[in-house]
Design a protein around this motif. Structure first.
Motif, mmCIF file in Angstrom:
data_model
loop_
_atom_site.group_PDB
_atom_site.id
_atom_site.type_symbol
_atom_site.label_atom_id
_atom_site.label_comp_id
_atom_site.label_asym_id
_atom_site.label_seq_id
_atom_site.Cartn_x
_atom_site.Cartn_y
_atom_site.Cartn_z
ATOM 1 N N PHE A 1 -9.075 18.854 11.047
ATOM 2 C CA PHE A 1 -7.938 17.938 10.958
ATOM 3 C C PHE A 1 -8.061 17.053 9.723
ATOM 4 N N ILE A 2 -6.925 16.810 9.088
ATOM 5 C CA ILE A 2 -6.847 15.741 8.083
ATOM 6 C C ILE A 2 -5.846 14.727 8.618
ATOM 7 N N PHE A 3 -6.296 13.502 8.673
ATOM 8 C CA PHE A 3 -5.467 12.384 9.162
ATOM 9 C C PHE A 3 -5.073 11.598 7.921
ATOM 10 N N PHE A 4 -3.782 11.535 7.644
ATOM 11 C CA PHE A 4 -3.262 10.778 6.513
ATOM 12 C C PHE A 4 -2.759 9.438 7.045
ATOM 13 N N GLY A 5 -3.459 8.374 6.717
ATOM 14 C CA GLY A 5 -2.980 7.024 7.051
ATOM 15 C C GLY A 5 -2.049 6.614 5.926
ATOM 16 N N LEU A 6 -0.752 6.562 6.216
ATOM 17 C CA LEU A 6 0.243 6.366 5.160
ATOM 18 C C LEU A 6 0.969 5.048 5.314
ATOM 19 N N ILE A 7 1.577 4.621 4.216
ATOM 20 C CA ILE A 7 2.451 3.451 4.267
ATOM 21 C C ILE A 7 3.719 3.803 3.495
ATOM 22 N N LYS A 8 4.856 3.411 4.068
ATOM 23 C CA LYS A 8 6.142 3.666 3.426
ATOM 24 C C LYS A 8 6.564 2.381 2.726
ATOM 25 N N VAL A 9 6.642 2.462 1.408
ATOM 26 C CA VAL A 9 7.009 1.293 0.613
ATOM 27 C C VAL A 9 8.308 1.624 -0.107
ATOM 28 N N GLN A 10 9.359 0.921 0.236
ATOM 29 C CA GLN A 10 10.683 1.173 -0.351
ATOM 30 C C GLN A 10 11.017 2.662 -0.381
ATOM 31 N N GLU B 1 -8.409 -3.212 -4.028
ATOM 32 C CA GLU B 1 -7.150 -2.543 -4.361
ATOM 33 C C GLU B 1 -5.930 -3.419 -4.158
ATOM 34 N N GLN B 2 -4.882 -2.945 -4.745
ATOM 35 C CA GLN B 2 -3.574 -3.580 -4.705
ATOM 36 C C GLN B 2 -3.064 -3.566 -3.257
ATOM 37 N N PHE B 3 -2.428 -4.646 -2.841
ATOM 38 C CA PHE B 3 -1.850 -4.723 -1.501
ATOM 39 C C PHE B 3 -0.498 -4.010 -1.511
ATOM 40 N N LEU B 4 -0.313 -3.134 -0.543
ATOM 41 C CA LEU B 4 0.972 -2.438 -0.434
ATOM 42 C C LEU B 4 1.738 -3.027 0.745
ATOM 43 N N ASN C 1 -3.451 13.226 -8.453
ATOM 44 C CA ASN C 1 -2.169 12.505 -8.581
ATOM 45 C C ASN C 1 -1.498 12.226 -7.255
ATOM 46 N N ILE C 2 -2.290 11.847 -6.272
ATOM 47 C CA ILE C 2 -1.740 11.550 -4.950
ATOM 48 C C ILE C 2 -1.471 10.047 -4.885
ATOM 49 N N PRO C 3 -0.241 9.649 -4.523
ATOM 50 C CA PRO C 3 0.092 8.224 -4.588
ATOM 51 C C PRO C 3 -0.746 7.355 -3.636
ATOM 52 N N THR C 4 -1.360 6.323 -4.195
ATOM 53 C CA THR C 4 -2.171 5.381 -3.419
ATOM 54 C C THR C 4 -2.209 4.077 -4.200
ATOM 55 N N ALA C 5 -2.723 3.014 -3.594
ATOM 56 C CA ALA C 5 -2.775 1.718 -4.275
ATOM 57 C C ALA C 5 -3.738 1.778 -5.456
ATOM 58 N N ALA C 6 -3.375 1.076 -6.548
ATOM 59 C CA ALA C 6 -4.271 0.976 -7.703
ATOM 60 C C ALA C 6 -5.558 0.275 -7.272
#
Ligand code: AMP
Ligand code: GLY
Length: 424
Positions: free
Chosen positions: A274-283, A192-195, A119-124
């Protein structure tokens, strides 16, 4: 004291070499293959890091206690398992996950399924191969552009295509699956869905049970100013990231970092690294764009200079599962890195151009990337050649120092973006 072998030869490894060599725990220190900058901190060895037998020989000859893996390829190829399954090597601390853990980066489909399970948030998304190619075309025809296509496997950072129309997406999909544009890496494709949001990079070091967070960073991927033109490995970086405030970072930790570390543990996936989380902030909300199983480049060039802890001590605690005892200390100053590249990069570029001006640089750290020594000179030997990192009271001050010094470095066809950190 630990005898250390660092694998890699870019700006990330030069930064890690700078940091590791400062530790009182650093014994003999080797870098394979390293670059013209890393030789100031240890001994470069002309060994290919994907040649595990050659790595083994170094480990035995030099009595290595710790292998720090910079790039993803040896991890995805299973260097962790290679070392841990060899009785002569298994006592060595390896900084980096097992082959299975490295699939978080090595397979987009693996990482998407992992996120779904936890349940980790990511694009559909959906995944397709040649066996359900027509279904994939139909899926695209019903999707809303922009449509994001990703080759499943490693494609040297080029496996992601963002298309702005259905026809373009169908063409890109065909190139990947039917024409094997990225070889075996694109025999499976994630669509996948564009964020739409703003990206940042978050880094954790985990011992498989606990984790520590390193300073976050933002990199600038496009070659051109104003974030235009082709994607590169990264043209500059900043840390901290102004929009990563405490509220946002809490969401990142609770919804992404902890579920990831706990998910790896629950699934018995060996992961010390190391874990590198490539994230995007959407709203205001964080989503995962991608995982990497290593540090980022050029993010490392700003993250590591802001880390005040002893890095070897962190790796020793990682090995013994004691990262819960560690308090991470950040330098409160900002750091900004400007990447100098060879003209033409990320397309064709020349190598072997003599570089000069290093000794005139004042008040910045120079982290070599694609450089080598030739006939007593430092010459360019890659697309990204040198990261110039500076500290400052804020990002603007840090970067203006880096820009002052960038003017003092000379080589034929030098290029760098003049607008790193422009939005802050
Ligand atoms: P990756 O190789 O997965 O890091 O993707 C390369 C770049 O493509 C990312 O840094 C993003 O800028 C962009 N990207 C990837 N996936 C998405 C997405 N779902 N929505 C928007 N941009 C994306
Ligand atoms: N700078 C992004 C990466 O290292 O993948």
């Amino acid at each position: 004291m630990k005898n250390i072998l660092l694998l890699g030869g870019g700006g990330r490894e030069c930064t890690l070499a700078w940091k590791l060599s400062q530790s009182p725990l650093c014994g003999s220190f080797y870098i394979a293959p390293g670059n013209a900058g890393t030789s100031a901190y240890g001994t470069n060895l002309p060994v290919s890091y994907n040649d595990f037998e050659a790595v083994k020989k170094v480990c035995l000859d030099k009595q290595i206690d710790m292998v720090v893996v910079g790039p993803e390829d040896p991890l995805v190829l299973g260097i962790y398992d290679f070392i841990k399954n060899d009785v002569a090597l298994q006592h060595i601390i390896v900084v980096g996950p097992s082959k299975e853990g490295a699939q978080l980066e090595g397979s987009k489909a693996f990482s998407k399924k992992f996120m779904e399970r936890h349940n980790i948030p990511t694009a559909a998304y959906r995944e397709f191969t040649k066996d359900n190619f027509e279904e994939g075309v139909a899926y695209i025809r019903h999707a809303q552009p922009p449509i994001v296509l990703k080759a499943d496997g490693l494609a040297a950072g080029k496996g992601v295509v963002i298309t702005s129309s259905i026809e373009e997406a169908v063409d890109a999909f065909k190139s990947m699956i039917v024409d094997a544009q990225f070889g075996a890496a694109s025999s499976k494709v994630v669509i996948e869905q564009f964020l739409d949001g703003i990206e940042l990079s978050v880094f954790a070091l985990t011992d498989g049970e606990n984790y520590v967070l390193l300073p976050e960073a933002k990199d600038y991927k496009r070659i051109g100013e104003g974030d235009t033109g082709l994607n590169t490995g990264g043209m500059g970086a900043i840390s901290p990231v102004p929009f990563a405030d405490a509220e946002f970072m809490n969401k990142v930790v609770n919804r992404i970092v902890e579920p990831t570390v706990n998910g790896l543990k629950k699934e018995n996936i060996l992961y010390k690294g190391f874990i590198f989380f490539g994230l995007i902030k959407v709203q205001g909300e964080p989503f995962v764009i991608e995982y990497n199983c290593r540090m980022g480049d050029p993010e490392t060039e700003v993250v590591i200079p802001r880390l005040q802890n002893d890095l070897i001590d962190l790796f020793v605690k990682m090995e013994s599962g004691q990262l819960n005892e560690v308090k991470i200390l950040h330098d409160t100053r900002a750091a900004g890195a400007v990447m100098m590249v060879a003209g033409g990069y990320p397309g064709d570029y020349a190598r072997g151009n003599v570089m000069s001006g290093f000794e005139q640089v004042k008040g910045s750290l120079l982290f070599h990337a694609g450089t080598t020594n030739k006939d007593g000179a430092v010459v360019t030997n890659g697309g990204r050649v040198l990261a110039i990192t500076s500290y400052g009271n804020n990002i603007k001050d840090a970067l203006s120092k880096s820009y002052e010094n960038a003017q003092l470095i000379n080589y034929t066809d030098k290029y760098y973006r003049k607008d790193i950190g422009w939005e802050f």
